[in-house]
Design a protein around this motif. Structure first.
Motif, PDB file in Angstrom:
ATOM      1  N   LYS A 245      50.578  43.097  35.929  1.00 21.39           N
ATOM      2  CA  LYS A 245      51.496  43.648  34.939  1.00 21.39           C
ATOM      3  C   LYS A 245      52.647  42.691  34.659  1.00 21.39           C
ATOM      4  N   GLU A 246      53.237  42.144  35.728  1.00 17.66           N
ATOM      5  CA  GLU A 246      54.418  41.304  35.570  1.00 17.66           C
ATOM      6  C   GLU A 246      54.100  39.922  35.004  1.00 17.66           C
ATOM      7  N   LYS A 247      53.024  39.313  35.454  1.00 16.96           N
ATOM      8  CA  LYS A 247      52.718  37.931  35.079  1.00 16.96           C
ATOM      9  C   LYS A 247      51.797  37.810  33.865  1.00 16.96           C
ATOM     10  N   HIS A 248      50.907  38.788  33.678  1.00 13.56           N
ATOM     11  CA  HIS A 248      49.919  38.683  32.601  1.00 13.56           C
ATOM     12  C   HIS A 248      50.060  39.767  31.539  1.00 13.56           C
ATOM     13  N   GLY A 249      51.027  40.651  31.709  1.00 10.65           N
ATOM     14  CA  GLY A 249      51.255  41.680  30.702  1.00 10.65           C
ATOM     15  C   GLY A 249      50.134  42.691  30.577  1.00 10.65           C
ATOM     16  N   VAL A 250      49.373  42.894  31.662  1.00 17.65           N
ATOM     17  CA  VAL A 250      48.293  43.876  31.633  1.00 17.65           C
ATOM     18  C   VAL A 250      48.876  45.267  31.396  1.00 17.65           C
ATOM     19  N   THR A 251      48.241  46.024  30.497  1.00 15.07           N
ATOM     20  CA  THR A 251      48.720  47.377  30.188  1.00 15.07           C
ATOM     21  C   THR A 251      47.729  48.452  30.609  1.00 15.07           C
ATOM     22  N   MET A 252      46.478  48.035  30.901  1.00 14.21           N
ATOM     23  CA  MET A 252      45.440  49.032  31.166  1.00 14.21           C
ATOM     24  C   MET A 252      44.415  48.492  32.149  1.00 14.21           C
ATOM     25  N   ILE A 253      44.014  49.321  33.118  1.00 18.50           N
ATOM     26  CA  ILE A 253      42.960  48.991  34.060  1.00 18.50           C
ATOM     27  C   ILE A 253      41.766  49.903  33.790  1.00 18.50           C
ATOM     28  N   ILE A 254      40.579  49.311  33.625  1.00 19.73           N
ATOM     29  CA  ILE A 254      39.341  50.069  33.411  1.00 19.73           C
ATOM     30  C   ILE A 254      38.473  49.888  34.649  1.00 19.73           C
ATOM     31  N   SER A 255      38.250  50.978  35.386  1.00 23.11           N
ATOM     32  CA  SER A 255      37.509  50.913  36.645  1.00 23.11           C
ATOM     33  C   SER A 255      36.099  51.477  36.474  1.00 23.11           C
ATOM     34  N   ALA A 256      35.107  50.634  36.662  1.00 22.92           N
ATOM     35  CA  ALA A 256      33.702  51.062  36.628  1.00 22.92           C
ATOM     36  C   ALA A 256      33.231  51.218  38.070  1.00 22.92           C
ATOM     37  N   LEU A 257      33.638  52.305  38.692  1.00 20.61           N
ATOM     38  CA  LEU A 257      33.348  52.540  40.103  1.00 20.61           C
ATOM     39  C   LEU A 257      32.789  53.942  40.306  1.00 20.61           C
ATOM     40  N   ALA A 258      31.886  54.059  41.273  1.00 21.77           N
ATOM     41  CA  ALA A 258      31.362  55.371  41.637  1.00 21.77           C
ATOM     42  C   ALA A 258      32.420  56.148  42.409  1.00 21.77           C
ATOM     43  N   ASP A 259      32.283  57.450  42.429  1.00 23.11           N
ATOM     44  CA  ASP A 259      33.232  58.284  43.169  1.00 23.11           C
ATOM     45  C   ASP A 259      33.224  57.941  44.657  1.00 23.11           C
ATOM     46  N   ARG A 260      32.058  57.543  45.175  1.00 23.61           N
ATOM     47  CA  ARG A 260      31.962  57.195  46.596  1.00 23.61           C
ATOM     48  C   ARG A 260      32.790  55.945  46.928  1.00 23.61           C
ATOM     49  N   GLU A 261      33.141  55.161  45.905  1.00 21.63           N
ATOM     50  CA  GLU A 261      33.949  53.961  46.110  1.00 21.63           C
ATOM     51  C   GLU A 261      35.449  54.264  46.071  1.00 21.63           C
ATOM     52  N   LYS A 262      35.770  55.545  45.946  1.00 22.99           N
ATOM     53  CA  LYS A 262      37.153  56.034  46.013  1.00 22.99           C
ATOM     54  C   LYS A 262      38.100  55.293  45.053  1.00 22.99           C
ATOM     55  N   PRO A 263      37.844  55.431  43.752  1.00 24.92           N
ATOM     56  CA  PRO A 263      38.687  54.724  42.771  1.00 24.92           C
ATOM     57  C   PRO A 263      40.047  55.363  42.520  1.00 24.92           C
ATOM     58  N   ASN A 264      40.261  56.576  43.056  1.00 22.86           N
ATOM     59  CA  ASN A 264      41.499  57.296  42.723  1.00 22.86           C
ATOM     60  C   ASN A 264      42.766  56.619  43.220  1.00 22.86           C
ATOM     61  N   TRP A 265      42.638  55.761  44.238  1.00 22.46           N
ATOM     62  CA  TRP A 265      43.836  55.059  44.698  1.00 22.46           C
ATOM     63  C   TRP A 265      44.319  54.091  43.615  1.00 22.46           C
ATOM     64  N   ILE A 266      43.361  53.559  42.834  1.00 21.90           N
ATOM     65  CA  ILE A 266      43.746  52.669  41.728  1.00 21.90           C
ATOM     66  C   ILE A 266      44.476  53.484  40.664  1.00 21.90           C
ATOM     67  N   ARG A 267      43.952  54.666  40.375  1.00 25.02           N
ATOM     68  CA  ARG A 267      44.625  55.575  39.428  1.00 25.02           C
ATOM     69  C   ARG A 267      46.058  55.846  39.871  1.00 25.02           C
ATOM     70  N   ASP A 268      46.231  56.157  41.157  1.00 26.84           N
ATOM     71  CA  ASP A 268      47.558  56.502  41.675  1.00 26.84           C
ATOM     72  C   ASP A 268      48.514  55.314  41.608  1.00 26.84           C
ATOM     73  N   GLU A 269      48.022  54.129  41.949  1.00 26.52           N
ATOM     74  CA  GLU A 269      48.874  52.932  41.911  1.00 26.52           C
ATOM     75  C   GLU A 269      49.244  52.569  40.481  1.00 26.52           C
ATOM     76  N   CYS A 270      48.290  52.725  39.562  1.00 26.87           N
ATOM     77  CA  CYS A 270      48.586  52.443  38.153  1.00 26.87           C
ATOM     78  C   CYS A 270      49.677  53.378  37.639  1.00 26.87           C
ATOM     79  N   LYS A 271      49.599  54.630  38.044  1.00 27.10           N
ATOM     80  CA  LYS A 271      50.610  55.603  37.623  1.00 27.10           C
ATOM     81  C   LYS A 271      51.987  55.226  38.152  1.00 27.10           C
ATOM     82  N   LYS A 272      52.040  54.734  39.386  1.00 27.93           N
ATOM     83  CA  LYS A 272      53.315  54.359  39.999  1.00 27.93           C
ATOM     84  C   LYS A 272      54.010  53.238  39.236  1.00 27.93           C
ATOM     85  N   ILE A 273      53.220  52.251  38.778  1.00 29.93           N
ATOM     86  CA  ILE A 273      53.830  51.069  38.156  1.00 29.93           C
ATOM     87  C   ILE A 273      53.750  51.081  36.627  1.00 29.93           C
ATOM     88  N   GLY A 274      53.253  52.193  36.064  1.00 31.47           N
ATOM     89  CA  GLY A 274      53.267  52.339  34.612  1.00 31.47           C
ATOM     90  C   GLY A 274      52.124  51.672  33.885  1.00 31.47           C
TER      91      GLY A 274
END
Length: 220
Positions: A80-109
């Protein structure tokens, strides 16, 4: 003759102690630590790793796209800070526990979009259930990317097969009219992903089915 001796001003005991203390302090300074403090701060490992990100401008509408493997928390911050990323698209199965990425994205906007895909083998990617689910998610993602100006990062676990077939489909609908142009777009974004998917029949299995499934929605 009487000899005369010129004497300087006498120093008090406290003055002498101050000089001694100053000399002691100077002697204890570590030259290495002094040099270290003058050096510019080094890049963190995470900062260095994300230097390889290459964005493809106007990949889908006016949104830019890049490809990578599954990021860590420290990667997200620097993206976000260095490359100006605004969106993360995760192609992961539920068994790979992608929700932590969702939570971290929410924290940093950062915006987060999830495509629940279990893998990229031909059998799985040819099933009606997979095609139906992925088609629905891609239609939704296409609408987001074409209606706003995002700098999006698409990833799976290793950033190869799932990332490759999904980015290929997005590019074909984003204006890359031929297989060759879409593959060249993937190559510009990430060589490692390109090397992993160039041997696949990308016009078959998932992509052939998905393109047919979502075409009416895109055109409509």
């Amino acid at each position: 003759f009487m000899s005369t001796e010129v004497q300087g001003p006498s120093r008090s005991v406290s003055d002498k102690r101050g000089v001694v203390d100053a000399l002691k302090q100077k002697a204890t300074i570590n030259p290495k630590s002094e040099m270290k403090s003058k050096r510019p701060s080094r890049q963190s490992k995470a900062e260095k790793q994300i230097e390889e990100l290459n964005f493809l401008p106007n990949a889908v509408g006016s949104s830019s796209l890049t490809l990578w493997h599954r990021p860590k928390v420290q990667h997200l911050v620097h993206m976000k800070e260095k490359h100006g990323v605004t969106m993360i698209i995760s192609a992961l199965a539920d068994r790979e526990k992608p929700n932590w990425i969702r939570d971290e994205c929410k924290k940093i906007g950062l915006k987060w979009f999830h495509i629940p895909l279990n893998g990229a083998n031909k059998t799985l990617l040819s099933t009606k259930g997979t095609v139906r689910l992925v088609s629905k998610k891609l239609v939704e993602l296409m609408r987001i990317l074409t209606s706003s100006q995002e700098r999006a990062l698409l990833h799976c676990a290793a950033g190869i097969h799932r990332t490759g077939v999904l980015s290929y489909t997005l590019l074909r609908f984003g204006g890359f009219s031929t297989r060759e142009k879409a593959m060249e777009g993937i190559k510009k974004m990430r060589q490692h992903t390109y090397d992993g998917v160039k041997v696949l029949s990308l016009n078959g299995s998932l992509n052939g089915s998905v393109i047919c499934a979502i075409l009416p929605h895109i055109r409509g």
